[in-house]
Motif scaffolding. Structure first.
Motif, PDB file in Angstrom:
ATOM      1  N   ALA A  20       0.837  -1.210   0.000  1.00 20.16           N
ATOM      2  CA  ALA A  20       0.000   0.000   0.000  1.00 20.16           C
ATOM      3  C   ALA A  20       0.865   1.250   0.000  1.00 20.16           C
ATOM      4  O   ALA A  20       0.882   2.017   0.965  1.00 20.16           O
ATOM      5  N   PRO A  21       1.594   1.510  -1.089  1.00 24.86           N
ATOM      6  CA  PRO A  21       2.489   2.670  -1.120  1.00 24.86           C
ATOM      7  C   PRO A  21       1.742   3.993  -1.067  1.00 24.86           C
ATOM      8  O   PRO A  21       0.601   4.107  -1.515  1.00 24.86           O
ATOM      9  N   ARG A  22       2.427   4.980  -0.510  1.00 21.08           N
ATOM     10  CA  ARG A  22       1.915   6.356  -0.476  1.00 21.08           C
ATOM     11  C   ARG A  22       3.094   7.297  -0.688  1.00 21.08           C
ATOM     12  O   ARG A  22       4.234   6.997  -0.312  1.00 21.08           O
ATOM     13  N   PRO A  23       2.872   8.453  -1.290  1.00 18.73           N
ATOM     14  CA  PRO A  23       3.993   9.345  -1.634  1.00 18.73           C
ATOM     15  C   PRO A  23       4.595  10.023  -0.414  1.00 18.73           C
ATOM     16  O   PRO A  23       3.942  10.189   0.618  1.00 18.73           O
ATOM     17  N   THR A  24       5.868  10.416  -0.556  1.00 17.11           N
ATOM     18  CA  THR A  24       6.534  11.276   0.416  1.00 17.11           C
ATOM     19  C   THR A  24       6.832  12.605  -0.283  1.00 17.11           C
ATOM     20  O   THR A  24       6.481  12.799  -1.444  1.00 17.11           O
ATOM     21  N   TRP A  25       7.506  13.502   0.403  1.00 19.47           N
ATOM     22  CA  TRP A  25       7.784  14.815  -0.176  1.00 19.47           C
ATOM     23  C   TRP A  25       8.736  14.746  -1.362  1.00 19.47           C
ATOM     24  O   TRP A  25       8.750  15.633  -2.213  1.00 19.47           O
ATOM     25  N   LYS A  26       9.549  13.661  -1.476  1.00 24.08           N
ATOM     26  CA  LYS A  26      10.512  13.581  -2.575  1.00 24.08           C
ATOM     27  C   LYS A  26      10.463  12.255  -3.326  1.00 24.08           C
ATOM     28  O   LYS A  26      11.338  11.967  -4.133  1.00 24.08           O
ATOM     29  N   TRP A  27       9.411  11.474  -3.083  1.00 20.69           N
ATOM     30  CA  TRP A  27       9.323  10.154  -3.717  1.00 20.69           C
ATOM     31  C   TRP A  27       7.867   9.776  -3.948  1.00 20.69           C
ATOM     32  O   TRP A  27       6.979  10.117  -3.147  1.00 20.69           O
ATOM     33  N   THR A  28       7.642   9.068  -5.036  1.00 24.61           N
ATOM     34  CA  THR A  28       6.377   8.380  -5.245  1.00 24.61           C
ATOM     35  C   THR A  28       6.698   7.087  -5.962  1.00 24.61           C
ATOM     36  O   THR A  28       7.737   6.968  -6.622  1.00 24.61           O
ATOM     37  N   GLU A  29       5.830   6.082  -5.813  1.00 21.89           N
ATOM     38  CA  GLU A  29       6.130   4.767  -6.383  1.00 21.89           C
ATOM     39  C   GLU A  29       6.392   4.884  -7.872  1.00 21.89           C
ATOM     40  O   GLU A  29       5.665   5.561  -8.599  1.00 21.89           O
ATOM     41  N   GLN A  30       7.462   4.205  -8.318  1.00 20.23           N
ATOM     42  CA  GLN A  30       7.859   4.305  -9.715  1.00 20.23           C
ATOM     43  C   GLN A  30       7.405   3.086 -10.513  1.00 20.23           C
ATOM     44  O   GLN A  30       6.722   3.216 -11.527  1.00 20.23           O
ATOM     45  N   LEU A  31       7.757   1.904 -10.058  1.00 16.34           N
ATOM     46  CA  LEU A  31       7.306   0.676 -10.701  1.00 16.34           C
ATOM     47  C   LEU A  31       7.028  -0.388  -9.640  1.00 16.34           C
ATOM     48  O   LEU A  31       5.936  -0.909  -9.537  1.00 16.34           O
ATOM     49  N   GLY A  32       8.042  -0.661  -8.810  1.00 14.17           N
ATOM     50  CA  GLY A  32       7.908  -1.648  -7.747  1.00 14.17           C
ATOM     51  C   GLY A  32       8.348  -3.022  -8.202  1.00 14.17           C
ATOM     52  O   GLY A  32       7.578  -3.748  -8.831  1.00 14.17           O
ATOM     53  N   LEU A  33       9.595  -3.396  -7.896  1.00 12.10           N
ATOM     54  CA  LEU A  33      10.103  -4.685  -8.339  1.00 12.10           C
ATOM     55  C   LEU A  33       9.368  -5.846  -7.685  1.00 12.10           C
ATOM     56  O   LEU A  33       9.260  -6.928  -8.266  1.00 12.10           O
ATOM     57  N   ALA A  34       8.845  -5.631  -6.474  1.00  9.49           N
ATOM     58  CA  ALA A  34       8.075  -6.702  -5.830  1.00  9.49           C
ATOM     59  C   ALA A  34       6.845  -7.062  -6.655  1.00  9.49           C
ATOM     60  O   ALA A  34       6.408  -8.219  -6.661  1.00  9.49           O
ATOM     61  N   TYR A  35       6.276  -6.079  -7.361  1.00 10.00           N
ATOM     62  CA  TYR A  35       5.144  -6.385  -8.236  1.00 10.00           C
ATOM     63  C   TYR A  35       5.569  -7.346  -9.345  1.00 10.00           C
ATOM     64  O   TYR A  35       4.826  -8.270  -9.704  1.00 10.00           O
TER      65      TYR A  35
END
Length: 369
Positions: A267-282
Motif C-alpha cells: 500500500a504505497p503512499r507518496p513522500t515529499w521527494k518520492w512516489t512509487e515508480q514501478l515496484g520490483l516486488a510487483y
C-alpha cells in the motif's frame, strides 16, 4: 569502444540495494563491470571496496548526501563507460566531473550513462544544492537509461535531449520466481517490502483486520525490515490477528514466500521527494502468478494492470479487493496465467538485460569513428 568487451565503471550509491541496477548492468551481454561500492555486489562484478564522505545520514539512496572516495584516482582510459544511478545523486555529479576532466586532458572515453527511475515532474531535491549541480552535470551524459516510461516524460519535461533517452523496463528472474506447483487454496496474503511508512504496512494491517471479519482464517505473511516493524511484531504476537512476521529474506526466500500465498499486497503512499515508480516486488509477484492488490501511487500502474487491482489509499478499499480475490479460487487461477504470461513477455531478466545492452550499443555506434 573495445571491440570485444564493453568495460564499465559503476559508481554506487552508499545505500544501493543488491540485485538491481548494478546487477542488471553486469548481465548485459559483452559487458565487464567494475564497481566502486561499500558492500560486495552480487554477480560477476569486479569489486572496488569503497568508502564515502557522508556528513549526515538523514537521506538514503539517490538522496544520500554522500561522495565516494577515490574516483579521481581511477584511470578513465581503462573504461568505455562510467555509469551511476539517478540524476540528482551526488556520485553522478562526481562521475560527470571525472569524465569531463578526462575529456579536457584529451582522453576520449569514457562515455557517461545515468540510470533513472525518477517520475516526479518537479523533484524538490533539484532545487537544493548540491543536488541541483548534479542534475545540471547530467546534461553532458551520453545515455539516459529510463527504467519506467514516466522517467522519459520526466526527462523531457526537464529539457533533456530525447535522442539520448532510452526506456528499458527492468526484468525479474522468471526461473527463480515462478508459480507454485499447485495453486494455494488457503487465504494467505503476502507483503514483501520495506516496513516503512511509504510502503504502507500500517494500511495493510488495517485492511487485513477487516478481511478477517469476513474470512476468519485469512492470514498475512510479512517479509521485510524497517521503522514500522514494531507494528508487525505487535500484530504477530496477537493470535487473533493472523499476522506472521517472516523477517528479512534473501531472493530465494522471497520467491518461496510468494509461492506460499494466494494474493500479494502492498500500500504505497507518496513522500515529499518520492512516489512509487514501478515496484520490483510487483514484478516478482507477477512472475509467481499472484494476483496483486495495491494502492494507486505514482506510476505503479506501469506494473499493476487489470485484472489486478489498484485502489485508493483506504483500508476498506484495500480489504474489498483482497476479498475479491480470496473468495474466488477460479478467478485467482485465471489471473495467475495472465500475470505469469505478462512477466515472461515483458519482464524476463535475460531479455531485458540484453535490451539494456542494445541501448548502450546504439549510443556507442554514434561515437565510432
Amino acid at each position: 569502444m573495445s571491440e570485444d568487451l564493453r568495460r564499465m565503471l559503476w559508481v554506487s550509491l552508499p545505500d544501493q540495494r543488491a540485485r538491481r541496477e548494478l546487477y542488471w548492468m553486469s548481465r548485459m551481454p559483452g559487458t565487464r563491470v567494475r564497481a566502486m561500492a561499500q558492500q560486495e555486489p552480487v554477480g560477476q562484478i569486479d569489486w572496488i571496496p569503497s568508502t564515502y564522505t557522508r556528513p549526515i545520514k538523514r537521506f538514503v539512496e539517490a538522496g544520500a548526501l554522500a561522495w565516494v572516495r577515490g574516483l579521481t584516482d581511477k584511470d578513465p582510459g581503462e573504461y568505455d563507460w562510467v555509469t551511476s544511478l539517478e540524476l540528482c545523486s551526488l556520485v553522478t555529479g562526481q562521475a560527470s566531473r571525472w569524465r569531463r576532466a578526462a575529456r579536457s586532458a584529451g582522453v576520449r572515453r569514457p562515455l557517461q550513462a545515468v540510470i533513472t527511475w525518477e517520475n516526479l515532474p518537479d523533484q524538490p531535491l533539484y532545487k537544493v544544492p548540491p543536488y541541483r549541480q548534479a542534475l545540471s552535470s547530467c546534461r553532458d551524459a551520453d545515455l539516459l537509461l529510463c527504467m519506467v516510461d514516466a522517467a522519459r516524460d520526466h526527462l523531457l519535461a526537464n529539457g533533456f535531449d530525447d535522442e539520448l533517452i532510452r526506456v528499458v523496463k527492468p526484468g525479474v528472474d522468471t526461473e527463480l520466481f515462478h508459480p507454485a506447483a499447485e495453486p494455494v487454496a488457503e487465504p494467505i496474503v503476502v507483503f514483501a517490502s520495506p516496513l516503512a511508512d511509504n510502503k504502507g504496512i500500517d494500511r495493510v494491517l488495517e485492511a487485513m483486520a477487516i478481511v478477517r471479519r469476513e474470512i476468519p482464517e485469512a492470514r498475512l505473511k510479512v517479509a521485510g525490515r524497517g521503522p514500522l516493524e514494531h507494528l508487525v511484531q505487535a500484530a504477530a504476537q496477537d493470535p487473533r490477528s493472523g499476522v506472521e512476521l517472516m523477517g528479512s529474506l534473501d531472493t530465494a526466500g522471497v520467491a518461496d514466500l510468494m509461492r506460499s500465498a494466494a494474493v500479494f499486497t502492498t500500500a504505497p503512499r507518496p513522500t515529499w521527494k518520492w512516489t512509487e515508480q514501478l515496484g520490483l516486488a510487483y514484478l516478482e509477484a507477477l512472475a509467481c502468478g499472484l494476483p496483486i492488490v495495491t494502492t494507486r501511487c505514482g506510476t505503479n500502474d506501469e506494473a499493476v494492470q487489470p485484472p489486478n487491482r489498484l485502489v485508493e489509499d483506504d483500508a476498506e478499499a484495500l480489504a474489498d479487493s483482497l476479498l475479491h480475490f480470496l473468495r474466488d479460487p477460479r478467478l485467482r487461477a485465471e489471473v495467475a496465467v495472465a500475470n505469469r504470461s505478462h512477466a515472461l513477455t515483458r519482464h524476463d531478466l535475460t531479455t531485458q538485460c540484453a535490451a539494456m545492452g542494445s541501448a548502450f550499443a546504439e549510443i556507442e555506434a554514434l561515437h565510432r569513428v
